[in-house]
Design a protein around this motif. Structure first.
Motif, mmCIF file in Angstrom:
data_model
loop_
_atom_site.group_PDB
_atom_site.id
_atom_site.type_symbol
_atom_site.label_atom_id
_atom_site.label_comp_id
_atom_site.label_asym_id
_atom_site.label_seq_id
_atom_site.Cartn_x
_atom_site.Cartn_y
_atom_site.Cartn_z
ATOM 1 N N THR A 283 -92.372 101.135 15.282
ATOM 2 C CA THR A 283 -93.212 102.343 15.265
ATOM 3 C C THR A 283 -93.951 102.539 16.594
ATOM 4 O O THR A 283 -94.901 103.317 16.654
ATOM 5 N N GLY A 284 -93.512 101.817 17.612
ATOM 6 C CA GLY A 284 -94.009 102.119 18.956
ATOM 7 C C GLY A 284 -94.987 101.144 19.570
ATOM 8 O O GLY A 284 -95.510 101.396 20.647
ATOM 9 N N TRP A 285 -95.256 100.034 18.910
ATOM 10 C CA TRP A 285 -96.144 99.034 19.519
ATOM 11 C C TRP A 285 -95.408 98.336 20.655
ATOM 12 O O TRP A 285 -94.214 98.062 20.549
ATOM 13 N N LYS B 85 -91.682 109.784 21.291
ATOM 14 C CA LYS B 85 -90.656 110.792 21.038
ATOM 15 C C LYS B 85 -89.927 110.659 19.713
ATOM 16 O O LYS B 85 -89.328 111.625 19.240
ATOM 17 N N ILE B 86 -89.908 109.461 19.155
ATOM 18 C CA ILE B 86 -89.022 109.238 18.000
ATOM 19 C C ILE B 86 -89.818 108.883 16.746
ATOM 20 O O ILE B 86 -90.722 108.045 16.785
ATOM 21 N N LEU B 109 -100.813 104.605 15.226
ATOM 22 C CA LEU B 109 -101.864 105.223 16.057
ATOM 23 C C LEU B 109 -102.851 104.191 16.609
ATOM 24 O O LEU B 109 -103.617 104.496 17.520
ATOM 25 N N ILE B 110 -102.836 102.987 16.038
ATOM 26 C CA ILE B 110 -103.827 101.972 16.445
ATOM 27 C C ILE B 110 -103.732 101.657 17.943
ATOM 28 O O ILE B 110 -104.730 101.748 18.661
ATOM 29 N N ASN B 159 -96.986 110.562 14.868
ATOM 30 C CA ASN B 159 -97.137 110.743 16.317
ATOM 31 C C ASN B 159 -96.548 112.066 16.812
ATOM 32 O O ASN B 159 -96.347 112.237 18.018
ATOM 33 N N ASN B 160 -96.281 112.990 15.903
ATOM 34 C CA ASN B 160 -95.655 114.278 16.237
ATOM 35 C C ASN B 160 -94.411 114.094 17.112
ATOM 36 O O ASN B 160 -94.360 114.586 18.244
#
Lengths: 382, 220
Positions: A283-285, B85-86, B109-110, B159-160
């Motif tokens: 999830t992007g971490w 982006k994803i 979001l953290i 995260n849009n």
């Protein structure tokens, strides 16, 4: 809001979420650190007290020398020593060991007029007449002695001593197993009338070397030993380090068993954690953010563990008077010392304890975390 | 938007045999399109989506996203790509069991540095949109399969993202929820997002701009 602050708060929440793991790791840290902090505090306390005693004592210590060891010095030299320029006081003492039934006691024989002013922590009174003694609290408790009680010692069964006072439990460790009596009585007890085990010489400042020269002239070919404060201080430190060494050796064994326990506890729920890290990465971490989170967790758990360990150590010393551990540092005392154990909590060992806990917990978790966070998220999430 | 060139992914099994999960994939997904990957189980759809979603690296070939070759990206750059982006919707949800619904949704979001209050509000808005406004403080084990999937979708959207990749988003949920998911993805496409879905569900084909059929790791 700052990202690092977010991670810090999340780490706090994670510790609460994984309560069992947090408690187990904390207990391991406490089990390892608490004896260490307590031991260091006692060790520092005793060291400080012994150095204070040495500093408050005489400037020179004179004995005879036999076979490279201290030997009794004849009293016939006492008057000559007192006459040396710069000597303010020369105090003969007898210090020995004697058995009261099966318990070994330290006997200190000194003339009444030479008793140091610092010895005031006595209940009852100081000895005044022959065969009167003041007894240490450890011995008094052991034999349930009261003022007026009489006892004899194995070395001189026919001589009976009367208890006239006690060193209070607040007195130093030196008074714990001590029997304080007149110089004459001590001489009779050990069957040595005209000798002292040492002579304490108090001097005017800056006269020690001249006094040493005069003593050389007095003793001529007699083998004697003269030690100044600094040397006595060194002996104290050396002897004390030996006792610390015994404790350290025993502690190392416990320590060696404790480290794997922390490592295992830190790795609890590893597969669940790995999956969680995979989700975080997916999830992007970033890897560094994952590692930062884990580091905060370990930092907090180490702080918590070390803080509790310090509090328990203070309680161990102040509340339970160093029960079990004191005997490693003070010889011939029971598991629970009857006197107030001296202890000194210095900041450095406490800070080191925290760092040690932090390193241990980090070792237990950082590698597995790093592995999980550098793998592709697909693999970690499996 | 997304383009692949001769994409291959092979695994070495413990039997030392090399298994090619996908091979020689040349695919093109235009911006703001709805693309379906269709194919039987084991055809390589999930592997392909994982690579396109920057969750896995190919053994060979290239993936271009907005003109940039993401196969040469560092670990940090890939993480940034996933974050910015994803949005990925997993077949088996991949929610963190100890967290509540809103915490799961707001988890990405953290590290962005958003305050807890704003994270909560954003997660709440998304979960309400998913019809889970009354399940904010429920843990995944307290939710049904459909509800879990909707939490996972909300997390993917938090995260849009420009690209939404969904791996069998309706395989573990009932028909009614499937329709809701389909409707939601259509809305997202209308909002400008690019949608890439692997599915068996025939309903998706009706609204897709393009359908890629996969078999034995290849696009037919």
């Amino acid at each position: 809001m700052n990202k690092h602050l977010n991670l810090f708060f999340l780490a706090t929440e994670n510790l609460l979420r994984h309560r069992t793991k947090t408690i187990v790791v904390c207990l391991c840290i406490i089990a390892i650190l608490s004896p260490f902090i307590t031991a260091v505090a006692i060790s520092e306390g005793i060291r400080a007290q012994s150095l204070v005693s040495v500093k408050a004592g005489a400037d020179l210590y004179l004995t005879f020398d036999e076979f490279g060891r201290n030997a009794a010095i004849p009293l016939k030299y006492l008057d000559e020593i007192k006459k040396i320029f710069g000597v303010t006081k020369a105090i003969p003492r007898i210090i020995g060991r004697a058995f009261v039934q099966n318990k070994l006691a330290v006997i200190v024989g000194i003339n009444k007029e030479d008793i140091p002013e610092s010895i005031s922590c006595i209940s009852g009174r100081m000895f005044e007449h022959p065969n009167e003694v003041v007894v240490g609290c450890e011995l008094a408790n052991h034999f349930k002695l009261n003022i007026g009680d009489q006892f004899s010692m194995r070395e001189q069964q026919r001589k009976t001593f009367t208890v006239v006072g006690f060193f209070s439990s607040a007195s130093s460790i030196w008074g714990s197993s001590m029997i304080f009596m007149s110089f004459r009585d001590a001489g009779e007890l050990f069957g040595k009338q005209d000798v002292a085990t040492d002579i304490q010489i108090h001097t005017l400042p800056g006269h020690n070397s001249e006094i040493a020269t005069d003593l050389y002239d007095i003793f001529q070919n007699e083998p004697y030993r003269l030690q100044d404060k600094h040397m006595v201080e060194l002996y104290f430190k050396k002897g004390f380090m030996l006792k610390e060494g015994v404790f350290s050796a025993l502690y190392l064994v416990a320590f060696a068993l404790g480290i794997p326990a922390i490592l295992v506890a830190s790795g609890f729920g590893l597969s669940e954690r790995k999956r969680e890290i995979g989700i975080m990465k997916a999830t992007g971490w970033h890897t560094l953010e994952v590692l930062e989170l884990i580091s905060f967790e370990q930092l907090l758990i180490s702080l918590l563990g070390a803080a509790i360990a310090i509090v328990l150590s203070i309680l161990w010393v102040k509340g339970f008077n160093g029960v079990f551990i004191a005997q490693f540092f003070v010889s011939e005392i029971t598991m629970l010392p009857k006197f107030t154990l001296p202890a000194k909590f210095l900041p450095l060992p406490c800070i080191l304890s925290f760092f040690f806990a932090f390193i241990l917990t980090m070792v237990g978790s950082v590698y597995s975390t790093w592995r999980a966070s550098t793998e592709s998220p697909v693999v970690s999430m499996k | 938007m997304i383009r692949t060139e001769k994409l291959c992914k092979s695994y070495h099994c413990h039997t030392r045999h090399e298994v090619c999960a996908v091979q020689d994939i040349n695919l093109h997904v235009s911006k703001n399109s709805f693309v379906i990957l269709h194919g039987p189980s084991g055809s390589g759809k999930t592997t392909l989506l994982n690579i396109l979603g920057a969750l896995d690296r190919p053994t060979d070939g290239k993936v271009f996203m907005s003109g940039k070759d993401i196969t040469s990206f560092s670990d940090i750059a890939l993480s940034r790509l996933r974050r910015e982006k994803i949005g990925f919707i997993f077949q088996d949800f991949h929610l963190i069991p100890r967290l509540t619904s809103w915490e799961n949704v707001s988890y990405p979001l953290i590290p962005v540095g958003i305050s807890p209050q704003k994270r909560y509000e954003r997660a709440k808005t998304l979960l309400e949109r998913m019809g889970l406004g009354d399940r904010l403080d429920h843990s995944p084990e307290e939710l049904s399969g459909g509800q879990r999937q909707r939490v996972a979708i909300a997390r993917a959207l938090v995260n849009n993202p420009e690209i939404i990749i969904a791996d069998e988003p309706t395989s573990n949920i009932d028909e009614e929820t499937s329709e809701q998911v389909l409707k939601l993805l259509t809305e997202l496409k209308s909002g400008g997002a690019t949608i890439l879905v692997a599915t068996h569900d025939a309903h998706f084909e009706k609204i897709a701009d393009m359908v890629y059929k996969m078999k034995n790791g290849r696009i037919e």
